[in-house]
Design an enzyme around this catalytic site. Structure first.
Site, PDB file in Angstrom:
ATOM      1  N   TYR A  60       0.858  -1.149   0.030  1.00 20.81           N
ATOM      2  CA  TYR A  60      -0.025  -0.026   0.055  1.00 20.81           C
ATOM      3  C   TYR A  60       0.871   1.198  -0.033  1.00 20.81           C
ATOM      4  CZ  TYR A  60      -4.383   2.369   0.611  1.00 20.81           C
ATOM      5  OH  TYR A  60      -5.442   3.349   0.579  1.00 20.81           O
ATOM      6  N   LYS A 115     -19.847 -20.776 -10.983  1.00 21.77           N
ATOM      7  CA  LYS A 115     -19.173 -20.569 -12.213  1.00 21.77           C
ATOM      8  C   LYS A 115     -17.628 -20.152 -12.064  1.00 21.77           C
ATOM      9  CE  LYS A 115     -19.912 -20.693 -16.872  1.00 21.77           C
ATOM     10  NZ  LYS A 115     -20.929 -21.576 -17.490  1.00 21.77           N
TER      11      LYS A 115
END
Length: 411
Positions: A60, A115
């Site tokens: 970060y 999926k």
């Protein structure tokens, strides 16, 4: 082996009826499907550690700013320095979910999660399920276009016809990443692969076959297109009113297009009429085909009755007349299962950062899939199992090579 349940029940309610609906519609307490789905079937996982302040400063701020600035100057670097090039958005509006129909976006999420985990399991591709709270064609298109910068591919899923055709077409025109409606093209690719091997098993070529497709929705139209591209002798598509032919005045724009490139034999009448002498039946519609119509098909016929959970022609009946029988079910041989196609197709396209998925890439996927079991053919084995470890690498390599050959690869 049963799946490990990583999100066990956190409440203390036990016994029959625990957690069931007020009217007793379902009882998840002892149902393994509910146990497996509790808490969802997937999660986000970091690929880098954040163990201390040095890790934090790289993952970060301030370290991340260097990467952001570089991408701002050279936008193509986003594929190298973010997850974009290996993540697919699985997008639905919940209007055509499996055999359940229009059940809405929330109810579609278990399927979309499923999926997504199939993408990861069988293609090594990360996927994010996204269920949209709109069925408006323009709103769906605009939403997907606006979120596309975060993804390397868009898999449209369970969107009802005929809107699905326009949505896919317009997204392909506006985006430079693969857009693929699996209900259309995944089904078509696997069907073609199985039919290639069924023809080989019966010593025929595709050009010698006449096929009849029951169903003029997303899958039926796509199957017709890919069979024509592959060189089948002739194919007629049937809807509830019979053969889709140019002489009908009730056709939608999509069906009128289908009538223009199919049915060279000029067939009219019902599905049963079209089956007289046909070599191939492909069912993607539901309903039941009378046995007397099946009996009129050509010798050494091929029956792909793919409706779930009830095939249009029961396998016991189909085997009385056909040389090769396939269904969409896992409890019968020759399952026509989209999972054989879409993970490898996306993996191959994204491996070379293809701008789109072409017809040539789909044909290459079908050929590669058929080749996996080409030396092992039998009436009960014209298509490999989804768990055959050769499938994904074969399809991935074929699609990547086809993308390069067709000039849509960017690396």
């Amino acid at each position: 082996m049963a799946a490990e349940i990583v999100n066990p029940r956190s409440d203390s309610t036990t016994g029959a009826g625990a957690g069931s609906a007020p009217d007793g519609a379902f009882d998840p307490a002892f149902d393994p499907a509910f146990a497996l789905h509790r808490g969802g079937k997937m999660a986000i996982q970091a690929t880098v550690p954040v163990r201390n302040k040095d890790d934090l400063s790289l993952a970060y701020t301030p370290g991340v700013a260097k990467v952001c600035s570089a991408i701002a100057e050279q936008p193509e670097l986003v594929d190298d320095y973010t997850w974009k090039s290996n993540v697919v958005a699985v997008v639905t509006d919940g209007t055509a979910v499996l055999g359940l129909g229009d059940i809405g976006p929330e109810a579609s999420l278990p399927v979309m999660e499923g999926k997504a985990i199939l993408f990861k399991q069988f293609g090594g591709v990360d996927a994010v399920p996204i269920a949209l709270g709109t069925t408006d064609t323009d709103e769906i298109i605009e939403t997907v276009v606006r979120m596309a910068p975060s993804f390397g591919g868009i898999n449209l899923e369970d969107i009802s016809a005929p809107r699905c055709f326009e949505i896919e077409r317009r997204l392909q025109e506006r985006l430079d990443i693969p857009v693929f409606h699996d209900d259309q093209h995944g089904t078509a690719v696997v069907t073609l692969a199985a039919l290639r091997n069924a023809a080989k098993l019966t010593d025929r070529s595709l050009g010698q076959l006449r096929a009849v497709i029951s169903g003029a929705g997303a899958a039926g139209v796509a199957i017709a297109k890919i069979l024509i591209e592959a060189g089948i002798g002739d194919v007629a598509v049937c809807d509830r009113k019979g053969v889709v032919s140019a002489d009908r005045s009730d056709l939608t724009d999509v069906k009128r297009e289908v009538a223009g490139f199919t049915n060279k034999g000029g067939l009219t009448g019902s599905l049963e009429d079209a089956l007289d002498g046909a070599d191939v039946f492909i069912g993607v519609s539901g309903g039941t085909v009378p046995e007397e119509a099946v009996a009129k098909m050509a010798k050494e016929s091929m029956i792909f009755a793919m409706a779930n959970p009830t095939p249009e022609i029961h396998p016991d009946i189909a085997h009385r007349y056909a040389a090769v029988v396939a269904t969409g079910r896992s409890d019968y041989p020759n399952q026509i299962n989209n999972v054989l196609a879409f993970p490898g197709i996306f993996a191959g396209a994204m491996q070379v950062r293809a701008s789109r998925i072409t017809e040539g890439m789909k044909l290459a996927a079908a050929e590669a899939l058929a080749a996996v079991v080409a030396d092992e053919l039998s009436a009960d084995r014209v298509i490999p199992s989804p768990f055959d470890e050769r499938v994904a690498p074969a399809v991935t390599a074929a699609v990547a090579a086809a993308a390069r050959a067709e000039g849509v690869a960017r690396r």
